[in-house]
Design a protein around this motif. Structure first.
Motif, mmCIF file in Angstrom:
data_model
loop_
_atom_site.group_PDB
_atom_site.id
_atom_site.type_symbol
_atom_site.label_atom_id
_atom_site.label_comp_id
_atom_site.label_asym_id
_atom_site.label_seq_id
_atom_site.Cartn_x
_atom_site.Cartn_y
_atom_site.Cartn_z
ATOM 1 N N GLY A 1 0.769 -1.075 -0.133
ATOM 2 C CA GLY A 1 -0.122 0.030 -0.099
ATOM 3 C C GLY A 1 0.885 1.351 0.043
ATOM 4 N N ASN A 2 1.940 1.175 0.610
ATOM 5 C CA ASN A 2 2.830 2.395 0.776
ATOM 6 C C ASN A 2 4.140 2.150 1.143
ATOM 7 O OD1 ASN A 2 2.860 2.647 3.755
ATOM 8 N ND2 ASN A 2 0.615 2.755 3.476
ATOM 9 N N GLY A 3 5.097 2.938 1.406
ATOM 10 C CA GLY A 3 6.476 2.735 1.516
ATOM 11 C C GLY A 3 6.635 2.474 2.977
ATOM 12 N N THR A 4 5.769 2.955 3.984
ATOM 13 C CA THR A 4 5.833 2.807 5.494
ATOM 14 C C THR A 4 5.566 1.371 5.819
ATOM 15 O OG1 THR A 4 5.240 5.244 5.505
ATOM 16 C CG2 THR A 4 5.237 3.697 7.530
ATOM 17 N N THR B 1 16.569 11.041 8.429
ATOM 18 C CA THR B 1 15.669 10.610 7.480
ATOM 19 C C THR B 1 14.188 10.913 7.675
ATOM 20 O OG1 THR B 1 14.730 8.284 6.661
ATOM 21 C CG2 THR B 1 15.404 8.203 8.785
ATOM 22 N N PHE B 2 13.023 10.575 6.616
ATOM 23 C CA PHE B 2 11.996 10.883 6.915
ATOM 24 C C PHE B 2 11.343 9.788 8.137
ATOM 25 C CE2 PHE B 2 7.267 10.143 5.774
ATOM 26 C CZ PHE B 2 6.922 11.507 6.142
ATOM 27 N N ILE B 3 10.513 10.410 8.874
ATOM 28 C CA ILE B 3 10.098 9.793 10.060
ATOM 29 C C ILE B 3 9.297 8.223 9.914
ATOM 30 C CG2 ILE B 3 7.544 10.623 10.244
ATOM 31 C CD1 ILE B 3 7.997 10.752 13.260
ATOM 32 N N ALA B 4 8.965 8.107 8.512
ATOM 33 C CA ALA B 4 8.462 6.637 8.158
ATOM 34 C C ALA B 4 9.342 5.417 8.381
ATOM 35 C CB ALA B 4 7.988 6.664 7.079
ATOM 36 N N THR B 5 10.702 5.919 8.416
ATOM 37 C CA THR B 5 11.687 4.829 8.797
ATOM 38 C C THR B 5 11.515 4.334 10.205
ATOM 39 O OG1 THR B 5 13.125 6.100 7.146
ATOM 40 C CG2 THR B 5 14.067 4.025 8.372
ATOM 41 N N SER B 6 11.703 5.248 10.997
ATOM 42 C CA SER B 6 11.433 4.862 12.551
ATOM 43 C C SER B 6 9.994 4.440 12.925
ATOM 44 C CB SER B 6 12.093 5.965 13.156
ATOM 45 O OG SER B 6 11.728 7.234 12.895
ATOM 46 N N PRO C 1 19.563 0.807 6.735
ATOM 47 C CA PRO C 1 20.078 1.974 6.097
ATOM 48 C C PRO C 1 19.264 2.498 5.040
ATOM 49 C CG PRO C 1 21.214 -0.144 5.578
ATOM 50 C CD PRO C 1 20.001 -0.335 6.376
ATOM 51 N N VAL C 2 19.059 3.939 4.834
ATOM 52 C CA VAL C 2 18.491 4.692 4.137
ATOM 53 C C VAL C 2 19.147 5.370 3.098
ATOM 54 C CG1 VAL C 2 16.541 6.572 3.884
ATOM 55 C CG2 VAL C 2 16.872 5.087 6.107
ATOM 56 N N HIS C 3 18.607 4.997 1.903
ATOM 57 C CA HIS C 3 19.597 5.695 0.733
ATOM 58 C C HIS C 3 18.826 7.027 0.378
ATOM 59 C CE1 HIS C 3 20.932 1.818 0.408
ATOM 60 N NE2 HIS C 3 19.810 1.270 0.103
ATOM 61 N N LEU C 4 19.329 8.084 1.236
ATOM 62 C CA LEU C 4 18.988 9.180 1.190
ATOM 63 C C LEU C 4 19.093 10.260 0.071
ATOM 64 C CD1 LEU C 4 16.571 10.355 3.614
ATOM 65 C CD2 LEU C 4 18.459 11.834 4.358
ATOM 66 N N TYR C 5 17.986 10.919 -0.343
ATOM 67 C CA TYR C 5 18.063 12.021 -1.438
ATOM 68 C C TYR C 5 18.580 11.583 -2.895
ATOM 69 C CZ TYR C 5 18.769 15.100 2.584
ATOM 70 O OH TYR C 5 18.791 15.664 4.203
ATOM 71 N N GLY D 1 14.713 2.196 0.481
ATOM 72 C CA GLY D 1 15.150 2.517 -0.976
ATOM 73 C C GLY D 1 13.947 3.842 -1.333
ATOM 74 N N ALA D 2 13.088 4.217 -0.488
ATOM 75 C CA ALA D 2 11.945 5.106 -0.752
ATOM 76 C C ALA D 2 12.564 6.246 -1.703
ATOM 77 C CB ALA D 2 11.513 5.805 0.379
ATOM 78 N N GLN D 3 13.830 6.725 -1.559
ATOM 79 C CA GLN D 3 14.219 7.874 -2.298
ATOM 80 C C GLN D 3 15.342 7.637 -3.246
ATOM 81 O OE1 GLN D 3 15.378 11.146 0.189
ATOM 82 N NE2 GLN D 3 13.416 10.980 1.319
ATOM 83 N N ALA D 4 15.536 6.457 -3.805
ATOM 84 C CA ALA D 4 16.579 5.873 -4.442
ATOM 85 C C ALA D 4 16.200 4.950 -5.675
ATOM 86 C CB ALA D 4 17.572 5.331 -3.640
ATOM 87 N N PHE E 1 6.180 4.571 -3.605
ATOM 88 C CA PHE E 1 5.787 5.205 -4.927
ATOM 89 C C PHE E 1 4.831 6.510 -4.553
ATOM 90 C CE2 PHE E 1 6.079 0.392 -5.993
ATOM 91 C CZ PHE E 1 7.599 0.510 -6.629
ATOM 92 N N TYR E 2 5.280 6.886 -3.479
ATOM 93 C CA TYR E 2 4.552 8.332 -3.065
ATOM 94 C C TYR E 2 4.839 9.219 -4.323
ATOM 95 C CZ TYR E 2 3.423 12.826 -0.884
ATOM 96 O OH TYR E 2 2.684 13.953 -0.765
ATOM 97 N N PRO E 3 3.517 9.951 -4.722
ATOM 98 C CA PRO E 3 3.837 10.689 -6.154
ATOM 99 C C PRO E 3 5.012 11.374 -6.289
ATOM 100 C CG PRO E 3 1.501 10.992 -5.285
ATOM 101 C CD PRO E 3 2.355 10.263 -4.133
ATOM 102 N N ASP F 1 -1.002 6.656 -3.252
ATOM 103 C CA ASP F 1 0.083 5.875 -2.600
ATOM 104 C C ASP F 1 0.007 4.585 -3.117
ATOM 105 O OD1 ASP F 1 0.825 7.307 -0.196
ATOM 106 O OD2 ASP F 1 -1.189 7.432 0.664
ATOM 107 N N GLY F 2 1.596 4.158 -2.938
ATOM 108 C CA GLY F 2 1.910 2.828 -3.446
ATOM 109 C C GLY F 2 3.140 2.522 -2.622
ATOM 110 N N GLY F 3 3.963 1.152 -2.719
ATOM 111 C CA GLY F 3 5.014 0.701 -2.154
ATOM 112 C C GLY F 3 5.512 -0.576 -2.722
HETATM 113 C C1 LIG Z 1 12.995 7.608 3.382
HETATM 114 C C2 LIG Z 1 11.853 7.337 3.405
HETATM 115 N N1 LIG Z 1 11.233 6.121 3.604
HETATM 116 C C3 LIG Z 1 10.023 5.678 3.678
HETATM 117 C C4 LIG Z 1 8.800 6.531 3.486
HETATM 118 C C5 LIG Z 1 7.622 6.201 3.378
HETATM 119 O O1 LIG Z 1 6.772 6.124 2.425
HETATM 120 P P1 LIG Z 1 5.226 6.275 1.944
HETATM 121 O O2 LIG Z 1 5.023 7.772 2.293
HETATM 122 O O3 LIG Z 1 5.034 5.746 0.730
HETATM 123 O O4 LIG Z 1 4.717 5.435 3.161
HETATM 124 C C6 LIG Z 1 9.337 8.125 2.674
HETATM 125 C C7 LIG Z 1 8.407 8.806 2.003
HETATM 126 O O5 LIG Z 1 7.489 9.151 2.085
HETATM 127 C C8 LIG Z 1 10.717 8.057 2.656
HETATM 128 O O6 LIG Z 1 11.239 9.464 2.010
#
Ligand SMILES: Cc1ncc(COP(=O)(O)O)c(C=O)c1O
Length: 395
Positions: A58-61, A85-90, A146-150, A174-177, A198-200, A209-211
């Motif tokens: 459904g989404n990256g989170t 990183t974006f809070i979704a990771t934690s 590990p997050v592949h940020l930016y 790999g949400a950003q990469a 796959f956030y827009p 939303d998608g992941g």
């Molecule tokens: C680094 C990172 N992780 C996770 C997410 C979560 O993805 P989503 O918004 O699809 O839940 C995002 C994006 O929003 C993100 O930038």
């Protein structure tokens, strides 16, 4: 000129016919949940990443949450994530019942610093035990994300080597990469399990939303697919309690169209980044560092300013029609959401410092050269003015 941080309309205009046809086809076949469009995209994305399996979710989170759950992470575990990183990771870690542990970042790439990861683990184990009291619950380091940020790959080789020594599972964010390359391997084939959003606004973005989770592990792939679909493979034969987190048919069809354009879009982002680097050379901004053996895909183009000149520069650019962003203005451990961990900004000096100095400039594949030239020119104007009133970096 009016230049947004990202312009999804320009991208849609460039592929309108293909997208509209794909959407119509899904609707005409009523293939909304599961079905041929999801299966086809999953196959294409797995192959793009260079792995055997892709499970759309459904989404990256959710992708992170499902991967962690299916790897057995939950209460009693500690999962280590970068402080920037974006809070979704934690959030995904907390959703499993595990404890979030932050480690600091590299000052030049803004990604997890493997040395800081090792420091944490050494200190943790020098206490002579793999567990410690956290509230009333004993926890042990079990995984690292590990997050592949930016769009820049994290330094995976040392992270994987440390994880092996300390028996940590590795789940990559790999949400950003999408499409980035680390030492010849595309993000996705870099580790055991890699999660995407796959956030827009992402480099590969849906229209909602998608992941996805990609892996080469056959057993894990089946488990994740089941968990994401109410714990079942067949309609009412539920082997376990899972969640409802599925990539829908419309999003899959849209992503299928866009995936074909992704290599050319990534190339365009890289060209834009290199043009910015060149034009911003004579300013006092620090432009992004692309480390060797890495092909970054510039989800964001993040420059570093001096703390006191960041907001004035942002305001100045806004007055010239140029949008900017800050990713992220508060390092995760310093957020109210993590007050329970009782960190101080000094615990993560690099992430804290970066959060006060970074600035994201407009970045998307369709950004034109004359727009980048205009942005660079306005930044130079600002520095001329700011220099006179003592805001710009000296020398
Ligand atoms: C680094 C990172 N992780 C996770 C997410 C979560 O993805 P989503 O918004 O699809 O839940 C995002 C994006 O929003 C993100 O930038």
């Amino acid at each position: 000129m009016n230049i947004p941080l990202v312009d999804l309309k320009r991208q849609y205009d460039s592929i309108k016919e293909e997208i509209d046809a794909a959407i119509s086809e899904v609707i005409s076949k009523s293939a909304f949940v599961g079905g041929p469009f999801v299966e086809s995209f999953e196959r294409s994305f797995a192959s793009f990443c260079g792995v055997r399996h892709c499970a759309g979710v459904g989404n990256g989170t959710d992708a992170l949450f499902i991967a962690l759950k299916c790897l057995g992470i939950g209460e009693g575990d500690e999962v280590i994530v970068p402080a920037n990183t974006f809070i979704a990771t934690s959030e995904a870690v907390t959703m499993t019942g595990a404890k979030v542990v932050f480690v600091d970042i590299h000052s030049n790439t803004y990604n997890m610093d493997p040395a800081k990861l090792e420091d944490y683990l050494k200190k943790r184990y020098s206490k002579g035990t793999s567990t410690r009291q956290h509230g009333s619950t004993a926890t042990r380091p079990s995984a690292v994300i590990p997050v592949h940020l930016y769009g820049q790959p994290a330094d995976m080789d040392p992270i994987i080597e440390i994880a092996r020594r300390y028996d940590l599972k590795v789940i990559e964010d790999g949400a950003q990469a999408h499409g980035a390359i680390y030492k010849g391997r595309r993000i996705g084939s870099t580790g055991d399990v890699v999660c995407f959003s796959f956030y827009p606004g992402k480099n590969l973005g849906a229209y909602g939303d998608g992941g996805a989770i990609v892996t080469d592990n056959d057993e894990l792939a089946v488990k994740m697919r089941m968990f994401a679909n109410h714990g079942r493979m067949d309609k009412y034969d539920h082997e376990l309690e899972g969640v409802n987190s599925r990539l829908d048919g419309l999003q899959a069809a849209i992503l299928g169209v866009k995936l074909k354009h992704l290599p050319e879009w990534s190339e365009k982002r890289r060209r834009n980044a290199h043009l910015y680097n060149q034009l911003l050379k004579e300013t006092d901004l620090i432009t992004p560092v692309e480390v060797s053996e890495v092909v970054a895909v510039y989800h964001l183009y993040v420059v570093r300013t001096r703390k006191e000149s960041r907001h004035p520069l942002q305001d100045y650019l806004k007055s010239k029609g140029i949008a900017t962003g800050i990713h992220y203005p508060i390092a995760l451990p310093n957020l109210k959401a993590y007050a329970r961990l009782k960190h101080t900004p000094n615990d993560f000096p690099e992430a804290t410092k970066a959060s006060q100095e970074i600035l994201s400039l407009p970045m998307f594949a369709e950004l034109e050269e004359d727009e980048i030239a205009y942005i660079a020119q306005e930044i130079k104007h600002f520095h001329g003015d700011a220099g006179r009133i003592g805001l710009a970096r000296q020398g």
